[in-house]
Design a protein around this motif. Structure first.
Motif, PDB file in Angstrom:
ATOM      1  N   CYS A  46      21.004  70.761  26.860  1.00 57.14           N
ATOM      2  CA  CYS A  46      21.212  71.611  28.041  1.00 57.14           C
ATOM      3  C   CYS A  46      21.090  70.865  29.362  1.00 57.14           C
ATOM      4  O   CYS A  46      21.313  71.450  30.420  1.00 57.14           O
ATOM      5  N   CYS A  56      11.843  69.862  26.039  1.00 53.85           N
ATOM      6  CA  CYS A  56      12.758  70.520  26.967  1.00 53.85           C
ATOM      7  C   CYS A  56      12.149  71.861  27.363  1.00 53.85           C
ATOM      8  O   CYS A  56      11.968  72.734  26.508  1.00 53.85           O
ATOM      9  N   CYS A 114      17.592  66.651  28.590  1.00 52.65           N
ATOM     10  CA  CYS A 114      17.870  67.273  27.291  1.00 52.65           C
ATOM     11  C   CYS A 114      19.335  67.065  26.914  1.00 52.65           C
ATOM     12  O   CYS A 114      20.227  67.427  27.690  1.00 52.65           O
ATOM     13  N   CYS A 135      15.075  74.800  26.583  1.00 51.45           N
ATOM     14  CA  CYS A 135      15.454  75.261  25.236  1.00 51.45           C
ATOM     15  C   CYS A 135      14.383  74.963  24.193  1.00 51.45           C
ATOM     16  O   CYS A 135      14.545  75.338  23.027  1.00 51.45           O
TER      17      CYS A 135
HETATM   18 ZN   LIG Z   1      17.287  71.743  26.467  1.00 48.68          ZN
END
Ligand SMILES: [Zn+2]
Length: 194
Positions: free
Chosen positions: A147, A161, A144, A164
């Motif tokens: 993050c 992801c 991702c 998130c």
């Molecule tokens: Zn993420």
């Protein structure tokens, strides 16, 4: 799914304030660098590099290779090829730096994506690769951009992801997404010690 990080000699891995240098690394001026082409290992805060054991020769046109996207310029992506997967099987040492043009079939990748590519041409030492062609060609691991969590495959050509919730649609995803040729023992890379 843990990320495998392939190191190159001289690559900066961290600083002594963060890590204790282990085997296969050098420390100079507080900076820890890799001594080998190998796999980065982290154990508590000790970092070491296990060198690749089995090396093979330059790639050949038509072979399927494992690589990592390392950068991009105006017209192409920079790909570090670390292993040949088919029809021969073995590590490329040192990694072969290849380019992949920004044609539609190749778009959507970003640095840190791990890809299965086909060797398209080798001219004057310049290797070009592509994601165009069979279903296995494409991204096999991706993280991702927000993050850093490894993305999981969703329906069709989507990556999600799990942390998130963001969804990514722009990549050509390999039918082998999530496959790890190192962990599956298809490529024997670790110099066994102890
Ligand atoms: Zn993420």
């Amino acid at each position: 799914m843990r990320r495998i990080r392939v190191t190159v000699p001289g690559e900066s891995l961290g600083v002594v304030e963060e890590y204790i240098p282990g085997d296969g690394v050098l420390e100079s001026g507080g900076i820890i660098t890799s001594k080998y082409h190998g796999i980065l290992k982290e154990n508590n805060n000790r970092i070491s590099v296990e060198p690749f054991k089995k090396h093979i020769f330059p790639p050949r046109v038509g072979e399927i290779a494992l690589g990592e996207i390392r950068g991009a310029d105006r017209n192409s992506f920079l790909v570090h090829l670390v292993a040949i997967v088919r029809p021969r099987r073995g590590l490329l040492a040192p990694p072969v730096v290849a380019t992949m043009s920004k044609r539609p079939a190749n778009l959507g990748v970003r640095p840190s994506d791990v890809v299965l590519v086909k060797v398209e041409s080798i001219k004057g030492g310049q290797v070009t690769v592509t994601l165009a062609g069979s279903h296995e060609l494409g991204v096999i691991r991706s993280f991702c951009p927000h993050c850093g969590t490894p993305l999981v495959k969703g329906v069709g050509f989507t990556l999600i992801c799990p942390s998130c919730g963001k969804i990514f649609l722009e990549k050509k995803i390999s039918s082998k997404y999530g496959w790890n040729p190192f962990r599956d023992g298809l490529i024997k890379y670790v110099e066994r010690k102890r």
